[in-house]
Write a protein that holds these residues in place. Structure first.
Motif, mmCIF file in Angstrom:
data_model
loop_
_atom_site.group_PDB
_atom_site.id
_atom_site.type_symbol
_atom_site.label_atom_id
_atom_site.label_comp_id
_atom_site.label_asym_id
_atom_site.label_seq_id
_atom_site.Cartn_x
_atom_site.Cartn_y
_atom_site.Cartn_z
ATOM 1 N N VAL A 140 0.870 -1.172 0.000
ATOM 2 C CA VAL A 140 0.000 0.000 0.000
ATOM 3 C C VAL A 140 0.911 1.226 0.000
ATOM 4 C CG1 VAL A 140 -1.753 1.304 1.276
ATOM 5 C CG2 VAL A 140 -1.818 -1.198 1.258
ATOM 6 N N LEU A 141 0.685 2.123 -0.952
ATOM 7 C CA LEU A 141 1.523 3.322 -1.070
ATOM 8 C C LEU A 141 0.708 4.593 -0.876
ATOM 9 C CD1 LEU A 141 3.644 2.264 -4.180
ATOM 10 C CD2 LEU A 141 4.292 2.141 -1.771
ATOM 11 N N GLU A 142 -0.325 4.500 -0.073
ATOM 12 C CA GLU A 142 -1.266 5.609 0.060
ATOM 13 C C GLU A 142 -0.761 6.751 0.943
ATOM 14 O OE1 GLU A 142 -5.832 5.284 -0.452
ATOM 15 O OE2 GLU A 142 -5.321 4.847 1.613
ATOM 16 N N THR A 143 0.130 6.483 1.871
ATOM 17 C CA THR A 143 0.617 7.544 2.757
ATOM 18 C C THR A 143 2.138 7.581 2.762
ATOM 19 O OG1 THR A 143 0.773 6.144 4.726
ATOM 20 C CG2 THR A 143 -1.367 7.187 4.294
ATOM 21 N N TYR A 144 2.646 8.665 3.277
ATOM 22 C CA TYR A 144 4.100 8.833 3.395
ATOM 23 C C TYR A 144 4.718 7.676 4.183
ATOM 24 C CZ TYR A 144 8.566 10.821 4.830
ATOM 25 O OH TYR A 144 9.895 11.017 5.065
ATOM 26 N N ASN A 145 4.098 7.314 5.293
ATOM 27 C CA ASN A 145 4.648 6.233 6.121
ATOM 28 C C ASN A 145 4.624 4.879 5.421
ATOM 29 O OD1 ASN A 145 5.251 7.944 8.261
ATOM 30 N ND2 ASN A 145 3.248 7.687 9.191
ATOM 31 N N ASN A 146 3.687 4.681 4.485
ATOM 32 C CA ASN A 146 3.653 3.434 3.717
ATOM 33 C C ASN A 146 4.796 3.351 2.717
ATOM 34 O OD1 ASN A 146 0.141 3.827 3.645
ATOM 35 N ND2 ASN A 146 1.186 2.234 4.790
ATOM 36 N N ILE A 147 5.275 4.495 2.244
ATOM 37 C CA ILE A 147 6.296 4.530 1.196
ATOM 38 C C ILE A 147 7.706 4.400 1.746
ATOM 39 C CG2 ILE A 147 7.322 6.033 -0.580
ATOM 40 C CD1 ILE A 147 4.500 7.135 -1.022
ATOM 41 N N THR A 148 7.966 4.952 2.910
ATOM 42 C CA THR A 148 9.339 5.037 3.431
ATOM 43 C C THR A 148 10.087 3.701 3.507
ATOM 44 O OG1 THR A 148 8.445 5.172 5.676
ATOM 45 C CG2 THR A 148 9.059 7.236 4.612
ATOM 46 N N PRO A 149 9.469 2.574 3.839
ATOM 47 C CA PRO A 149 10.243 1.323 3.854
ATOM 48 C C PRO A 149 10.802 0.964 2.473
ATOM 49 C CG PRO A 149 8.161 0.995 5.002
ATOM 50 C CD PRO A 149 8.105 2.337 4.357
ATOM 51 N N TYR A 150 10.077 1.327 1.419
ATOM 52 C CA TYR A 150 10.512 1.002 0.064
ATOM 53 C C TYR A 150 11.551 1.995 -0.452
ATOM 54 C CZ TYR A 150 6.423 -1.824 0.724
ATOM 55 O OH TYR A 150 5.516 -2.709 1.249
ATOM 56 N N LEU A 151 11.650 3.126 0.212
ATOM 57 C CA LEU A 151 12.714 4.076 -0.122
ATOM 58 C C LEU A 151 14.023 3.579 0.468
ATOM 59 C CD1 LEU A 151 10.936 7.480 0.688
ATOM 60 C CD2 LEU A 151 11.150 6.345 -1.528
ATOM 61 N N ALA A 152 13.956 3.082 1.695
ATOM 62 C CA ALA A 152 15.155 2.638 2.398
ATOM 63 C C ALA A 152 15.848 1.473 1.699
ATOM 64 C CB ALA A 152 14.798 2.262 3.837
ATOM 65 N N ASP A 153 15.070 0.539 1.152
ATOM 66 C CA ASP A 153 15.702 -0.623 0.508
ATOM 67 C C ASP A 153 15.931 -0.435 -0.996
ATOM 68 O OD1 ASP A 153 13.234 -1.065 -0.726
ATOM 69 O OD2 ASP A 153 12.779 -2.889 0.390
ATOM 70 N N GLY A 154 15.543 0.741 -1.536
ATOM 71 C CA GLY A 154 15.790 1.036 -2.948
ATOM 72 C C GLY A 154 14.776 0.447 -3.909
ATOM 73 N N SER A 155 13.815 -0.307 -3.404
ATOM 74 C CA SER A 155 12.871 -0.973 -4.297
ATOM 75 C C SER A 155 11.881 -0.008 -4.941
ATOM 76 C CB SER A 155 12.123 -2.083 -3.561
ATOM 77 O OG SER A 155 11.357 -1.553 -2.505
ATOM 78 N N PHE A 156 11.575 1.084 -4.269
ATOM 79 C CA PHE A 156 10.619 2.041 -4.829
ATOM 80 C C PHE A 156 11.144 2.625 -6.139
ATOM 81 C CE2 PHE A 156 8.759 6.274 -5.240
ATOM 82 C CZ PHE A 156 7.406 5.971 -5.178
ATOM 83 N N LEU A 157 12.319 3.227 -6.084
ATOM 84 C CA LEU A 157 12.892 3.832 -7.283
ATOM 85 C C LEU A 157 13.369 2.772 -8.273
ATOM 86 C CD1 LEU A 157 13.028 6.739 -8.092
ATOM 87 C CD2 LEU A 157 15.356 6.849 -7.251
ATOM 88 N N ALA A 216 14.053 12.673 1.371
ATOM 89 C CA ALA A 216 12.640 12.295 1.305
ATOM 90 C C ALA A 216 11.821 12.920 2.427
ATOM 91 C CB ALA A 216 12.496 10.771 1.304
ATOM 92 N N PRO A 217 11.809 14.275 2.506
ATOM 93 C CA PRO A 217 11.053 14.922 3.577
ATOM 94 C C PRO A 217 9.545 14.783 3.376
ATOM 95 C CG PRO A 217 11.866 16.559 2.034
ATOM 96 C CD PRO A 217 12.454 15.232 1.613
#
Length: 132
Positions: A78-95, A129-130
């Motif tokens: 689920v990518l609906e909120t900022y907090n949902n996205i941050t784990p995927y930023l940390a491991d590089g999978s989002f980008l 990623a503020p």
């Protein structure tokens, strides 16, 4: 006799012309118009990126609309909120997914996000990623 009414006639014509004159509407007022950075004629400024202003509309359209919302939860993501996205930023999978890099699931499937959208996300991540 006609000369008496000529000034009155001119005044009435002038008054009517004021009420029916042309006006200008711009497309922002007439339509639900959204400016998309990177599209023809729109500059892609990735120097200062706001999560709420610049990225949420992209996420809503590209990620949440049909796949990564609380109802569909494709891939249990689920990518609906900022907090949902941050784990995927940390491991590089989002980008990595958005860039269609090897080892990551290509997202969105079938059509990449634009180069401008990628640069917006990259700039935002590079700046910590503020949640702005």
């Amino acid at each position: 006799m006609t000369n008496k009414f000529l000034p009155l006639f001119i005044l009435v014509c002038f008054t009517i012309s004021l009420g029916t004159s042309c006006y200008y509407d711009n497309k922002d007022d007439l339509y639900d118009y959204v400016i998309v950075p990177g599209e023809a004629g729109v500059a892609c400024d990735s120097f200062v990126v706001s999560y709420a202003i610049d990225l949420v509309p992209i996420l809503e359209l590209q990620c949440n609309a049909a796949c990564h919302n609380p109802v569909d939860r494709r891939g249990n993501i689920v990518l609906e909120t900022y907090n949902n996205i941050t784990p995927y930023l940390a491991d590089g999978s989002f980008l990595g997914s958005m860039k269609y890099e090897v080892g990551y699931a290509a997202m969105p499937p079938g059509s990449k996000v634009s180069a401008c959208e990628l640069s917006l996300f990259q700039s935002w991540i590079d700046n910590g990623a503020p949640n702005n």
